[in-house]
Scaffold this active site. Structure first.
Site, PDB file in Angstrom:
ATOM      1  CB  THR A  42      49.700  33.419  44.860  1.00  8.22           C
ATOM      2  OG1 THR A  42      49.411  34.594  45.623  1.00  8.22           O
ATOM      3  CG2 THR A  42      50.592  33.778  43.679  1.00  8.22           C
ATOM      4  CE1 TYR A  44      45.929  24.681  44.368  1.00  5.91           C
ATOM      5  CE2 TYR A  44      46.300  26.343  46.053  1.00  5.91           C
ATOM      6  CZ  TYR A  44      46.368  25.038  45.629  1.00  5.91           C
ATOM      7  OH  TYR A  44      46.893  24.063  46.445  1.00  5.91           O
ATOM      8  CB  ALA A  45      46.180  33.010  40.143  1.00  4.74           C
ATOM      9  N   GLY A  48      45.253  35.006  34.866  1.00  8.44           N
ATOM     10  CA  GLY A  48      46.451  35.806  34.660  1.00  8.44           C
ATOM     11  C   GLY A  48      46.445  37.129  35.388  1.00  8.44           C
ATOM     12  CD  GLU A 113      40.633  36.580  33.181  1.00  7.17           C
ATOM     13  OE1 GLU A 113      40.436  37.314  34.167  1.00  7.17           O
ATOM     14  OE2 GLU A 113      41.435  35.638  33.197  1.00  7.17           O
ATOM     15  CG  ASP A 220      44.178  32.885  59.617  1.00  3.72           C
ATOM     16  OD1 ASP A 220      42.983  32.563  59.624  1.00  3.72           O
ATOM     17  OD2 ASP A 220      45.103  32.054  59.572  1.00  3.72           O
ATOM     18  CG  HIS A 241      35.222  32.542  39.284  1.00  2.24           C
ATOM     19  ND1 HIS A 241      34.665  31.948  38.182  1.00  2.24           N
ATOM     20  CD2 HIS A 241      36.377  33.104  38.858  1.00  2.24           C
ATOM     21  CE1 HIS A 241      35.458  32.155  37.130  1.00  2.24           C
ATOM     22  NE2 HIS A 241      36.497  32.853  37.518  1.00  2.24           N
ATOM     23  NE  ARG A 288      35.608  36.851  37.899  1.00  8.16           N
ATOM     24  CZ  ARG A 288      36.835  36.659  38.274  1.00  8.16           C
ATOM     25  NH1 ARG A 288      37.160  36.819  39.531  1.00  8.16           N
ATOM     26  NH2 ARG A 288      37.730  36.304  37.407  1.00  8.16           N
ATOM     27  CG  HIS A 349      37.134  33.613  42.887  1.00 12.07           C
ATOM     28  ND1 HIS A 349      37.946  32.522  42.697  1.00 12.07           N
ATOM     29  CD2 HIS A 349      37.639  34.595  42.096  1.00 12.07           C
ATOM     30  CE1 HIS A 349      38.902  32.824  41.824  1.00 12.07           C
ATOM     31  NE2 HIS A 349      38.746  34.076  41.461  1.00 12.07           N
ATOM     32  NE  ARG A 384      39.252  39.870  42.182  1.00 10.83           N
ATOM     33  CZ  ARG A 384      39.751  38.878  41.441  1.00 10.83           C
ATOM     34  NH1 ARG A 384      40.844  39.054  40.732  1.00 10.83           N
ATOM     35  NH2 ARG A 384      39.160  37.705  41.426  1.00 10.83           N
TER      36      ARG A 384
END
Ligand code: FAD
Ligand code: SIN
Length: 520
Positions: A42, A44-45, A48, A113, A220, A241, A288, A349, A384
């Site tokens: 989170t 490093y997002a 947006g 995006e 994990d 990515h 992507r 990613h 995604r």
């Protein structure tokens, strides 16, 4: 020290924190997290969080873009549910203190995006995740019912297996009672019993050599649930990515947000020629999977180590204003985005699959919920859509919270779970065994189970991984528990599931592309 709590949350990213804020009014919450409290994907997002805020955007358009990116296997009901609730959940984030950029006229400054037909990404400059994590942690700290146990590592979830009852994937009612947790400060293993357990452990980018994910992203949660015989699905869909910064030796890879392409950045080969028109009419802003594959193909056919992102034609002041962190990072390497090409290449990613859950975030194991990147809700399908993951996490935090608040008082603590037994184990004599095995997992996944796959590569990956699996299980039984040992075990489990699911999918779809079953 052993504990009993109403809600045990494993993970302190956007998913765990927003769920905590919702359930804390109703019972005692322990949130464990294996590193410092803010360390997460989170944080490093960049780009947006996608939401339908104003016309000309509409729910229908966002639904349609998500379904197209997902390549035919999204759960349309889930897609509609998540997107219909987007504005409500954004307002909640704002109430909790998260700030998103606005235009001079006071409306949210919505970015675009890849794969989005409209501008719909709310952002905080180019470090949106950092801002969200900051705001949620501040809100959580104010809540007296929530304790955060940082540097606490979840080893395994507790089920009937720990009562000596045999459990397999056909056992009808597997139940979760809590988790064994290693306190990294005291090096002791405690048993945390809970009425409701939430898995919010994020992704697994670290199973690949090059990833945008921080070191905590070792899969994990998925591995724990898989070992406990819970359902895991869609793991063949690992998203790369397209544009991580090419900077050999830097790990994790620094991301150059897709929003830079949304702002007008153009991909070019290193001789300065555009190439995306050969692959998709949406060019640099195609979904992507298409862009990452196109870059991979250009790099392989030309023998280049990277492609370029060209921003030199863009408004220079606006570029620096919108992407200050990316600009500074490039500058620190001697690259000025205003005047220089930026070298980029794809990196692992996002984990589109994960722990299978229903619309309430319930896993196949009783009392165990899973939300955020470790879960598979049906929203992303085979690929995604950019910036849909932060949104998915907050929507599912809401649904899972409502359901667990309604259920948790009916659940009794399980009194008979034994304490952790470390008898017969000893400290590892050779760390090199762990380090070398980890490198091997990453090399196997990168070379054989990456952007382009084939039957023979997957077979080879499977055979190699089996050796590592056997070696590591043997080591695990004899060795005193450490995070490195557990993470390696988890990464081997996750790599195994990715390969297994990839071998089962006899077609090319979304992120799973195999030369043996090309698309017609
Ligand atoms: P995380 O935020 O990863 O949190 C997982 C937590 O679990 C961490 O606290 C971790 O320490 C803890 N944990 C893991 N294992 C254990 C264990 N065994 N014991 C105890 N604790 C454990 N998505 C978007 O929608 N928009 C974006 O702009 C965007 N940009 C991104 C940029 C980058 C560089 C990266 C890496 C991802 C980006 N993503 C983006 C994806 C998005 O950030 C993640 O999918 C999302 O933040 C996941 O949230 P989470 O809460 O599920 O997991
Ligand atoms: C980015 O900013 O490009 C990341 C967006 C995402 O992964 O959703």
């Amino acid at each position: 020290m052993n504990r009993e709590v109403d809600f045990l949350i494993i993970g302190s990213g956007i998913a765990g924190l927003s769920y905590a804020l919702k359930v804390a009014e109703h019972g005692k919450v322990s949130m464990i997290t294996k590193a410092s409290e803010d360390e997460s994907n989170t944080k490093y997002a960049q780009g947006g969080i996608a939401a339908v805020m104003y016309s000309p955007d509409s729910i229908e358009k966002h639904v349609n873009d998500t379904l197209i990116a997902g390549d035919g296997i999204c759960d349309e009901e889930v897609v509609r549910m998540v997107i219909s609730e987007s504005a409500e959940r954004i307002n909640e984030l704002i109430c909790w203190g998260a700030k998103f950029d606005k235009t001079e006229t006071g409306e949210y400054d919505l970015a675009k995006e890849g794969g989005h037909s409209e501008h719909r990404i709310l952002h905080h400059k180019d470090n949106t995740g950092f801002e969200i994590e900051r705001a949620l942690l501040a809100a959580v700290h104010k809540h007296s019912n929530i304790e955060i146990l940082d540097h606490h590592f979840a080893i395994d979830i507790l089920t009937q297996h720990h009562l000596g009852i045999e459990v397999n994937s056909r056992t009808p009612d597997i139940e979760c009672y809590g988790a064994y947790v290693l306190d990294l400060r005291t090096n002791t293993i405690e048993k945390i019993l809970a009425r409701t357990i939430l898995m919010a452990t994020g992704g697994a980018g670290q199973v690949y050599s090059a990833t945008t994910n921080p070191v905590i992203a070792t899969g994990d949660g998925v591995a724990m649930v898989y070992r406990a015989k819970g359902r895991v699905e869609g793991m063949e869909f690992y998203q790369f990515h397209p544009t991580a910064l090419y900077n050999p030796g830097e790990s994790p890879s620094f991301l150059i947000s897709e929003a830079v392409r949304g702002f007008g950045g153009i991909l070019k080969t290193i001789d300065g020629k555009e190439f995306m028109q050969k692959y998709d009419p949406r060019k640099s802003l195609a979904p992507r999977d298409i862009v990452a594959r196109a870059i991979d193909n250009e790099m392989k056919t030309r023998g280049d180590d990277y492609v370029y992102l060209d921003c030199r034609h863009l408004d220079k002041q606006e570029l620096v204003k919108h992407f200050p962190n990316i600009y500074q990072k490039c500058l620190s390497l001697g690259l000025d985005m205003k005047t220089d090409f930026i070298p980029v290449l794809p990196a692992a990613h996002y984990m589109c699959g994960g722990i299978k859950v229903d619309k309430q975030g319930r896993s196949s194991i009783k009392n165990l919920y899973a939300i955020g990147e470790c879960s598979s809700t049906g929203l992303h399908g085979a690929n995604r859509l950019a910036s849909n993951s932060l949104l998915e996490a907050v929507v599912y935090a809401h649904h899972a919270a409502i359901d667990s608040i309604a259920q948790f008082k009916k659940v009794e603590y399980c009194p008979n779970i034994p304490d952790w037994n470390a008898e017969g184990t000893h400290y590892p004599e050779e760390m090199v065994l762990l380090i070398q095995s980890l490198r091997e997992v990453q090399a196997i996944m990168t070379n054989y189970v990456g952007i382009v796959r084939s039957d023979i590569r997957l077979q080879r990956a499977f055979d190699r991984l089996e050796i590592l699996y056997k070696e590591n299980e043997e080591l695990y039984l004899k060795t005193t528990i450490s995070p490195k040992l557990c993470e390696l075990r988890n990464m081997i489990n996750v790599a195994y599931i990715i390969i297994k699911h990839a071998r089962q999918r006899k077609e090319s779809r979304g992120l799973h592309y195999t030369v043996n079953y090309p698309r017609n």
